[in-house]
Scaffold this motif. Sequence first.
Motif, PDB file in Angstrom:
ATOM      1  N   ARG A 159       0.815  -1.214   0.000  1.00  0.00           N
ATOM      2  CA  ARG A 159       0.000   0.000   0.000  1.00  0.00           C
ATOM      3  C   ARG A 159       0.846   1.261   0.000  1.00  0.00           C
ATOM      4  O   ARG A 159       0.356   2.341  -0.335  1.00  0.00           O
ATOM      5  CB  ARG A 159      -0.929   0.003   1.224  1.00  0.00           C
ATOM      6  N   LEU A 160       2.107   1.126   0.375  1.00  0.00           N
ATOM      7  CA  LEU A 160       3.015   2.270   0.419  1.00  0.00           C
ATOM      8  C   LEU A 160       3.904   2.345  -0.822  1.00  0.00           C
ATOM      9  O   LEU A 160       4.842   3.141  -0.854  1.00  0.00           O
ATOM     10  CB  LEU A 160       3.891   2.200   1.675  1.00  0.00           C
ATOM     11  N   HIS A 161       3.620   1.523  -1.817  1.00  0.00           N
ATOM     12  CA  HIS A 161       4.402   1.553  -3.053  1.00  0.00           C
ATOM     13  C   HIS A 161       3.862   2.638  -3.980  1.00  0.00           C
ATOM     14  O   HIS A 161       3.327   2.370  -5.057  1.00  0.00           O
ATOM     15  CB  HIS A 161       4.379   0.181  -3.737  1.00  0.00           C
ATOM     16  N   VAL A 186      10.202   8.016 -13.687  1.00  0.00           N
ATOM     17  CA  VAL A 186      10.360   9.426 -13.343  1.00  0.00           C
ATOM     18  C   VAL A 186      10.843   9.586 -11.906  1.00  0.00           C
ATOM     19  O   VAL A 186      11.708  10.420 -11.611  1.00  0.00           O
ATOM     20  CB  VAL A 186       9.036  10.176 -13.563  1.00  0.00           C
ATOM     21  N   CYS A 187      10.305   8.784 -10.995  1.00  0.00           N
ATOM     22  CA  CYS A 187      10.720   8.850  -9.589  1.00  0.00           C
ATOM     23  C   CYS A 187      12.200   8.518  -9.436  1.00  0.00           C
ATOM     24  O   CYS A 187      12.936   9.208  -8.708  1.00  0.00           O
ATOM     25  CB  CYS A 187       9.873   7.900  -8.749  1.00  0.00           C
ATOM     26  N   ILE A 188      12.650   7.473 -10.115  1.00  0.00           N
ATOM     27  CA  ILE A 188      14.062   7.070 -10.034  1.00  0.00           C
ATOM     28  C   ILE A 188      14.954   8.144 -10.651  1.00  0.00           C
ATOM     29  O   ILE A 188      16.011   8.490 -10.103  1.00  0.00           O
ATOM     30  CB  ILE A 188      14.266   5.709 -10.722  1.00  0.00           C
ATOM     31  N   GLN A 189      14.541   8.687 -11.775  1.00  0.00           N
ATOM     32  CA  GLN A 189      15.326   9.738 -12.423  1.00  0.00           C
ATOM     33  C   GLN A 189      15.402  10.987 -11.552  1.00  0.00           C
ATOM     34  O   GLN A 189      16.461  11.628 -11.468  1.00  0.00           O
ATOM     35  CB  GLN A 189      14.721  10.073 -13.786  1.00  0.00           C
ATOM     36  N   PHE A 237       7.929   6.419  -1.797  1.00  0.00           N
ATOM     37  CA  PHE A 237       9.243   6.157  -2.384  1.00  0.00           C
ATOM     38  C   PHE A 237      10.200   7.301  -2.044  1.00  0.00           C
ATOM     39  O   PHE A 237      11.347   7.069  -1.632  1.00  0.00           O
ATOM     40  CB  PHE A 237       9.122   6.006  -3.899  1.00  0.00           C
ATOM     41  N   PHE A 238       9.734   8.532  -2.192  1.00  0.00           N
ATOM     42  CA  PHE A 238      10.555   9.693  -1.833  1.00  0.00           C
ATOM     43  C   PHE A 238      10.817   9.739  -0.332  1.00  0.00           C
ATOM     44  O   PHE A 238      11.903  10.134   0.107  1.00  0.00           O
ATOM     45  CB  PHE A 238       9.888  10.985  -2.294  1.00  0.00           C
ATOM     46  N   LEU A 239       9.825   9.325   0.461  1.00  0.00           N
ATOM     47  CA  LEU A 239      10.013   9.283   1.910  1.00  0.00           C
ATOM     48  C   LEU A 239      11.098   8.292   2.302  1.00  0.00           C
ATOM     49  O   LEU A 239      11.933   8.583   3.178  1.00  0.00           O
ATOM     50  CB  LEU A 239       8.695   8.923   2.593  1.00  0.00           C
ATOM     51  N   SER A 240      11.115   7.131   1.664  1.00  0.00           N
ATOM     52  CA  SER A 240      12.163   6.153   1.955  1.00  0.00           C
ATOM     53  C   SER A 240      13.530   6.667   1.528  1.00  0.00           C
ATOM     54  O   SER A 240      14.541   6.413   2.201  1.00  0.00           O
ATOM     55  CB  SER A 240      11.851   4.822   1.259  1.00  0.00           C
ATOM     56  N   GLN A 241      13.577   7.396   0.416  1.00  0.00           N
ATOM     57  CA  GLN A 241      14.825   8.016  -0.001  1.00  0.00           C
ATOM     58  C   GLN A 241      15.286   9.055   1.020  1.00  0.00           C
ATOM     59  O   GLN A 241      16.477   9.156   1.325  1.00  0.00           O
ATOM     60  CB  GLN A 241      14.643   8.687  -1.361  1.00  0.00           C
ATOM     61  N   MET A 272       9.732  16.414  -3.634  1.00  0.00           N
ATOM     62  CA  MET A 272       8.569  15.953  -2.874  1.00  0.00           C
ATOM     63  C   MET A 272       7.454  16.993  -2.895  1.00  0.00           C
ATOM     64  O   MET A 272       6.264  16.644  -2.910  1.00  0.00           O
ATOM     65  CB  MET A 272       8.977  15.630  -1.430  1.00  0.00           C
ATOM     66  N   ALA A 273       7.824  18.281  -2.908  1.00  0.00           N
ATOM     67  CA  ALA A 273       6.808  19.337  -3.003  1.00  0.00           C
ATOM     68  C   ALA A 273       6.114  19.285  -4.360  1.00  0.00           C
ATOM     69  O   ALA A 273       4.884  19.442  -4.454  1.00  0.00           O
ATOM     70  CB  ALA A 273       7.459  20.700  -2.779  1.00  0.00           C
TER      71      ALA A 273
END
Length: 317
Positions: free
Chosen positions: A52-54, A137-140, A59-63, A115-116
């Motif tokens: 549910r958190l994927h 896009v998230c990884i990039q 993802f940015f929070l884990s980073q 994140m904003a």
Amino acid sequence: MDNQNNVTEFFLVGFTISPELQLFLFVVFLCVYLLTVTANVAIINLVRVDTRLHTPMYFFLSQLSFLEIWYTSSIVPKLLANLAGWKYMSFSSCMSQMYFYFSLGSTEFFLLGVMAIDRYLAICNPLRYTSIMNCQVCIQATSACWAVGFLSVFFLVILISRLTFCQPAIINHFFCDIPPLLRLSCKETFLEEIVVFFFACSIILTSLLLTVVSYVLIISTIFKISSSKGRQKAFSTCASHFTVATILYGTVIFIYVRPNVSYPLDVNKVMGIFNTMVTPLLNPIIYCLRNKEVKEALRMILNLKLTVRNGMPYKAN
């Protein structure tokens, strides 16, 4: 003074307090550090194991949690060693600590800006959000944050390392920060001060402007939502990020975005402790307290462990 930099090690003053109080601070800082690492590792594992958190937000929070672990680890172990009596640091270790501290800090600002933008797209453009913020896009975006953060600081550290430092090489701080190092230089540091000031402005204020603009658009969109429940849900999705960004920006702007470096360093020590120890601990706490999804994921993991320990089959709600 000759033009050769003969300084091979620095003496870090740290906190000039009684041995009993140093021991007390050592225990407190060690506990805070261990709690910080544990809390951020817990956030990373929660995002990894709960489907549910994927989402891009988590993802940015884990980073951010991964970054906070290394950010606080670049300072706190040496601070603990300083409190234990090992106050000397080699020139290369000092430059390395400065590089990783400011690189990780710069990366964090860029990541907060991303994140904003993510929150802006989720609230202001929800229909296209999943197609825009896809996995690639998230990884990039996160890779760009890390790359720009580490590359931009490299040239700043090279500039500082080429200064000629006076003996005795005593740094009135608990880590190799730029302001006390500039004070230690035997040469005029007007150019270096200007470069540091504009570097801080370009990194901090640019990401701050990006965050502020995103939240202005977010708030204007939220006020257009007719139902109070919809507005409350929209606010809850960005409240944690806004709180974390406010704390971090407020602390760092107070320390670094100043026209010169001639301000009380004892104040910076206190603010440095807050920035390097308290903020990395507050981030996972804030996200856990204000995010319903994180609290539910944490509750599920704890219930699963309890049922497995008791030998009972686990039933998800």
